[in-house]
Write an enzyme that holds these catalytic residues in place. Structure first.
Site, PDB file in Angstrom:
ATOM      1  CG  HIS A 518      -2.018  -1.114   1.168  1.00  0.00           C
ATOM      2  ND1 HIS A 518      -2.760  -1.740   2.390  1.00  0.00           N
ATOM      3  CD2 HIS A 518      -2.637  -2.267  -0.093  1.00  0.00           C
ATOM      4  CE1 HIS A 518      -3.530  -2.654   1.922  1.00  0.00           C
ATOM      5  NE2 HIS A 518      -3.392  -2.461   0.434  1.00  0.00           N
TER       6      HIS A 518
HETATM    7  C1  LIG Z   1       0.025  -7.176  -4.624  1.00  0.00           C
HETATM    8  C2  LIG Z   1      -0.542  -6.055  -4.227  1.00  0.00           C
HETATM    9  C3  LIG Z   1      -1.431  -6.212  -3.404  1.00  0.00           C
HETATM   10  C4  LIG Z   1      -2.546  -5.645  -2.989  1.00  0.00           C
HETATM   11  N1  LIG Z   1      -3.354  -5.775  -2.239  1.00  0.00           N
HETATM   12  C5  LIG Z   1      -4.840  -5.497  -2.652  1.00  0.00           C
HETATM   13  C6  LIG Z   1      -6.021  -5.678  -1.757  1.00  0.00           C
HETATM   14  O1  LIG Z   1      -6.681  -6.463  -1.897  1.00  0.00           O
HETATM   15  N2  LIG Z   1      -6.656  -4.080  -1.699  1.00  0.00           N
HETATM   16  C7  LIG Z   1      -6.637  -2.885  -2.438  1.00  0.00           C
HETATM   17  O2  LIG Z   1      -7.616  -1.895  -1.986  1.00  0.00           O
HETATM   18  N3  LIG Z   1      -5.338  -3.099  -3.050  1.00  0.00           N
HETATM   19  C8  LIG Z   1      -4.485  -3.741  -2.623  1.00  0.00           C
HETATM   20  N4  LIG Z   1      -3.351  -3.232  -3.278  1.00  0.00           N
HETATM   21  C9  LIG Z   1      -2.999  -1.705  -3.770  1.00  0.00           C
HETATM   22  C10 LIG Z   1      -3.018  -1.707  -4.355  1.00  0.00           C
HETATM   23  O3  LIG Z   1      -3.535  -2.287  -5.455  1.00  0.00           O
HETATM   24  C11 LIG Z   1      -2.948  -0.057  -5.351  1.00  0.00           C
HETATM   25  O4  LIG Z   1      -2.656   0.235  -4.554  1.00  0.00           O
HETATM   26  C12 LIG Z   1      -3.433   0.682  -6.344  1.00  0.00           C
HETATM   27  O5  LIG Z   1      -3.629  -0.560  -7.493  1.00  0.00           O
HETATM   28  C13 LIG Z   1      -2.413   1.657  -6.674  1.00  0.00           C
HETATM   29  O6  LIG Z   1      -3.248   2.644  -7.735  1.00  0.00           O
HETATM   30  P1  LIG Z   1      -2.138   2.978  -8.917  1.00  0.00           P
HETATM   31  O7  LIG Z   1      -3.501   4.008  -9.847  1.00  0.00           O
HETATM   32  O8  LIG Z   1      -2.012   4.540  -7.496  1.00  0.00           O
HETATM   33  O9  LIG Z   1      -1.303   2.759  -9.412  1.00  0.00           O
HETATM   34  P2  LIG Z   1      -0.728   1.656 -10.709  1.00  0.00           P
HETATM   35  O10 LIG Z   1      -2.468   0.536 -10.285  1.00  0.00           O
HETATM   36  O11 LIG Z   1       0.369   0.777  -9.811  1.00  0.00           O
HETATM   37  O12 LIG Z   1      -0.868   1.703 -11.343  1.00  0.00           O
HETATM   38  C14 LIG Z   1       0.043   2.885 -12.721  1.00  0.00           C
HETATM   39  C15 LIG Z   1       0.033   2.119 -14.117  1.00  0.00           C
HETATM   40  O13 LIG Z   1       1.443   2.767 -14.620  1.00  0.00           O
HETATM   41  C16 LIG Z   1       1.776   2.041 -15.231  1.00  0.00           C
HETATM   42  N5  LIG Z   1       3.552   2.890 -15.733  1.00  0.00           N
HETATM   43  C17 LIG Z   1       4.255   2.860 -14.266  1.00  0.00           C
HETATM   44  N6  LIG Z   1       5.088   3.479 -14.883  1.00  0.00           N
HETATM   45  C18 LIG Z   1       4.673   3.741 -16.684  1.00  0.00           C
HETATM   46  C19 LIG Z   1       5.625   4.218 -17.755  1.00  0.00           C
HETATM   47  N7  LIG Z   1       6.600   4.809 -17.459  1.00  0.00           N
HETATM   48  N8  LIG Z   1       4.437   4.183 -18.819  1.00  0.00           N
HETATM   49  C20 LIG Z   1       3.583   3.879 -18.694  1.00  0.00           C
HETATM   50  N9  LIG Z   1       3.851   3.594 -17.886  1.00  0.00           N
HETATM   51  C21 LIG Z   1       3.843   3.626 -16.704  1.00  0.00           C
HETATM   52  C22 LIG Z   1       1.924   0.746 -14.500  1.00  0.00           C
HETATM   53  O14 LIG Z   1       2.542  -0.124 -15.420  1.00  0.00           O
HETATM   54  C23 LIG Z   1       0.591   1.118 -13.526  1.00  0.00           C
HETATM   55  O15 LIG Z   1      -0.225   0.128 -14.953  1.00  0.00           O
HETATM   56  C24 LIG Z   1      -1.898  -4.343  -3.695  1.00  0.00           C
HETATM   57  C25 LIG Z   1      -1.159  -4.270  -4.392  1.00  0.00           C
HETATM   58  C26 LIG Z   1      -0.140  -5.308  -4.769  1.00  0.00           C
HETATM   59  C27 LIG Z   1       1.200  -4.600  -5.410  1.00  0.00           C
END
Ligand SMILES: Cc1cc2nc3c(=O)[nH]c(=O)nc-3n(C[C@H](O)[C@H](O)[C@H](O)COP(=O)(O)OP(=O)(O)OC[C@H]3O[C@@H](n4cnc5c(N)ncnc54)[C@H](O)[C@@H]3O)c2cc1C
Ligand SMILES: *[C@@H]1O[C@H](CO)[C@@H](O)[C@H](O)[C@H]1NC(C)=O
Ligand SMILES: *[C@@H]1O[C@H](CO)[C@@H](O)[C@H](O)[C@H]1NC(C)=O
Ligand SMILES: *[C@@H]1O[C@H](CO)[C@@H](O)[C@H](O)[C@H]1NC(C)=O
Ligand SMILES: *[C@@H]1O[C@H](CO)[C@@H](O)[C@H](O)[C@H]1NC(C)=O
Ligand SMILES: *[C@@H]1O[C@H](CO)[C@@H](O)[C@H](O)[C@H]1NC(C)=O
Length: 583
Positions: A518
């Site tokens: 997280h």
């Molecule tokens: C293993 C795991 C288990 C988890 N379990 C839970 C759970 O059960 N419940 C819950 O609520 N949360 C859970 N979480 C946390 C939650 O999934 C994350 O906090 C959330 O998905 C983050 O969202 P975000 O949009 O900030 O980033 P992300 O969803 O990581 O999105 C970022 C995106 O940007 C892309 N990206 C990055 N750099 C570049 C670039 N240079 N060019 C193009 N694309 C790029 C990445 O590939 C990715 O697709 C978990 C996380 C993980 C990793």
């Protein structure tokens, strides 16, 4: 005749019923592709000609709902560095949760990283982002969180259901999770709030993005709400930097440079309208990294890497934190079904208790695993962080066949610190967008975090010893003894021996800390972005994702991150179009 007719009618309804089941048939992926005709491989991108009203960098948990919403009225380009989740078996099924995270290849949907603290960790690299690799638990933020970030509560309350109606399910409550719930209530984590998405003190169970077949539904499916004529999604498009027009008084984003799978570079540009924008939704590691790569960050650090400074801001990459997690193994002699997370205790101690179970369904220990706490995925909780290396992971995997079956039959009580006060930072190591930057979280550097961990472990111990749990697990002395003998090798922590000794519990917290993934921060509101999430000091650039949070929302963040994508999309449309936005 009448008999034949009713037979036909019967067969017809059987067919309808089967068809309705097939809609969620775990093996039928092909149906997914025609729903998303706008997804292309970045190699097919026609350079020149096109310009966009919005370019969203990162097709993750926030990026997908954001792009889908913006495309209702504007031309949107969504760039994602990974592939699609739909046909990937590791990603698509609950039972394969650990496989994606254990896969260290370049094709993996998860990119491994290790913070300088030594805790091994993962970042999503696939359309759908974290929602494509996470444990699926879905629960909303505390209303206090919404007020603190200054969001419009009414629009928040409309944006959560927009997500929920598309991809969130009510789980079938597993016996293990019931026993966990009853034990939480037994030790005073009350009242019982039943099934609810809301964040309320006490014990509850909540939603999941896995359906009843254990099949995952991700943020990528929210793209089905897009306007297919105005959205282009490119996969295998790694953005290297944001381009700026520096001719005016203030630098303004003008587009991005990205690389396709073959290594060819492309440019995508914003249309001339001053209201067009690049939006970074690259996640809590990716977005601060992208700002730094593009020249927005601490001047001295950027100059060291010969990155031309666009705007000097020492706060970019500061305030990174990861909620520490500690886990206790609870053996059982029952055969149980694997569950990730279903119920949670929201305590007044500033800790959350969750549980996952059921990884030893086969007598063959090679095929057994520990799910969320698998050593294979880096959760080496019996080795102090600084000693956790890939060699240590490999040594565990090699030794696994010698482990008794009992160490895989059971589950874990997971204890997570809410809103850690310990923070760290993120710095570039090089200018390669595919590499991980250096990240430090400084787990437990703040004494209050350590105090809360100790209190949480004490509570977890009571949960494990509650009669509801012991009656459910039915473990005999022999099993317990066997476990005590092998717990370190087996990478499971049992209840610590010296429960009354605070100093030794503090040591337990530090030595066994793992991640619940997280992590957040790096682009804090008021420091890197303003209240509308616009990047301070430059024009036409925003950040919309978990990097803007100074605390992780709810017991688990994904609900609020997806909601935020929808919310910000609607906000931007209304700002630009007023009532005509129609969303
Ligand atoms: C293993 C795991 C288990 C988890 N379990 C839970 C759970 O059960 N419940 C819950 O609520 N949360 C859970 N979480 C946390 C939650 O999934 C994350 O906090 C959330 O998905 C983050 O969202 P975000 O949009 O900030 O980033 P992300 O969803 O990581 O999105 C970022 C995106 O940007 C892309 N990206 C990055 N750099 C570049 C670039 N240079 N060019 C193009 N694309 C790029 C990445 O590939 C990715 O697709 C978990 C996380 C993980 C990793
Ligand atoms: C699934 O994961 C395993 C191991 O973690 C890996 O070997 C395999 O290639 C992955 N499969 C896919 C389709 O990515
Ligand atoms: C939004 O929903 C929360 C939780 O369900 C509720 O407490 C709050 O009053 C609602 N706010 C508005 C403005 O509707
Ligand atoms: C579990 O242990 C109890 C108590 O020792 C025993 O009665 C029961 O038969 C065991 N069940 C299984 C499935 O091993
Ligand atoms: C545990 O280890 C002790 C001491 O090495 C040994 O005497 C005992 O038999 C072991 N117990 C089991 C169940 O393996
Ligand atoms: C720990 O403290 C409790 C209550 O203060 C006491 O009952 C118990 O005997 C103590 N246990 C040990 C091992 O000192």
């Amino acid at each position: 005749m009448a008999f034949l007719l009713s037979l036909f009618r019967y067969l017809f309804f059987c067919l309808l019923f089967c068809l309705s089941l097939c809609k969620e048939d775990p093996e039928s992926f092909s149906a997914d592709f025609h729903r998303y005709p706008f997804i292309r491989d970045a190699s097919d991108f026609p350079d020149g000609g096109h310009s966009y009203d919005y370019i969203v960098v990162g097709g993750g948990t926030a990026g997908c709902p954001l792009a889908a919403t913006l495309s209702r009225n504007f031309n949107v380009l969504l760039l994602e560095r990974g592939g699609v989740p739909f046909s990937n078996v590791n990603v698509s099924f609950l039972r394969n949760f650990h496989l994606t995270l254990a896969d260290l290849s370049k094709e993996s949907a998860s990119q491994f990283f290790s913070s300088t603290d030594g805790v091994l960790n993962s970042r999503a690299r696939i359309l759908g982002g974290g929602s494509s690799i996470n444990a699926g638990f879905y629960t909303r933020a505390n209303p206090e969180f919404i007020r603190k970030v200054g969001w419009d509560e009414k629009l928040v309350n409309e944006s959560y259901p927009w997500v929920e109606n598309q991809i969130v399910r009510r789980p079938s409550f597993a016996p293990w999770q019931r026993a966990f719930r009853d034990s939480l209530l037994d030790v005073g984590v009350s009242p019982y709030n039943g099934f609810t998405y809301d964040h309320i003190y006490g014990t509850k169970f909540s939603g999941t993005i896995f359906d009843r077949f254990g099949r995952r539904h991700t943020a990528a499916e929210l793209l089905a709400s897009a306007n297919p004529r105005k959205l282009t999604v490119l996969v295998y498009a790694t953005v290297e930097k944001v381009l700026f027009d520096t001719s005016g008084k203030q630098p303004k984003a003008s587009g991005v440079v990205f690389k396709d799978k073959r290594g060819y570079r492309h440019q995508a540009l914003l249309s001339n309208d001053i209201r067009s924008e690049v939006v970074l939704s690259s996640g809590a590691i990716g977005s601060p990294q992208m700002l730094l790569l593009s020249g927005v960050g601490p001047k001295a650090d950027l100059e060291k890497l010969n990155i031309p400074v666009v705007f000097d801001n020492v706060n970019v990459g500061k305030g990174m934190s990861d909620n520490p997690m500690n886990a206790i193994f609870v053996p059982t002699n029952r055969s149980i079904k694997q569950t990730l997370i279903q119920s949670v205790g929201i305590t007044k101690l500033g800790v959350y208790l969750e549980s996952s179970c059921g990884f030893g369904q086969s007598k063959d220990s090679i095929r057994c695993h520990h799910g969320i706490v698998s050593a294979e995925i880096g959760q080496l909780s019996t080795i102090p962080p600084k000693q956790r290396t890939q060699e240590a992971v490999q040594a565990y995997v090699k030794n696994k066949r010698n482990l008794p079956f009992e160490v895989f039959r059971g589950g874990f009580i997971l204890e997570k610190i809410a809103s850690p006060l310990s923070t760290g930072d993120l710095k570039l190591i090089n200018t390669d967008a595919e590499d991980n930057p250096s990240v430090t979280f400084n787990y437990f550097s703040h004494p209050h975090d350590l105090d809360r961990c100790v209190a949480g472990i004490r509570l977890a111990m009571q949960v494990v010893q509650s009669k509801y749990f012991t009656e459910f697990t039915q473990v005999d002395r022999q099993t317990t003894e066997k476990l005590l003998n092998t717990s370190v090798q087996a990478n499971v922590n049992l209840i610590p021996k010296h429960m009354n000794d605070t100093a030794s519990l503090e040591q337990f917290c530090r030595d066994t800390v793992i991640t619940i993934w997280h992590y957040h921060g790096g682009c804090h509101v008021g420091k890197v972005v303003d209240r509308e999430n616009r990047v301070i000091g430059v024009g036409r650039l925003r950040v919309v994702d978990g990097s803007t949070f100074s605390e992780s929302p709810g017991t688990n963040p994904q609900a609020t991150v997806m909601m935020m994508g929808r919310y910000m999309g609607v906000k931007i449309l209304r700002e630009r179009l007023g009532r005509a936005a129609g969303v």
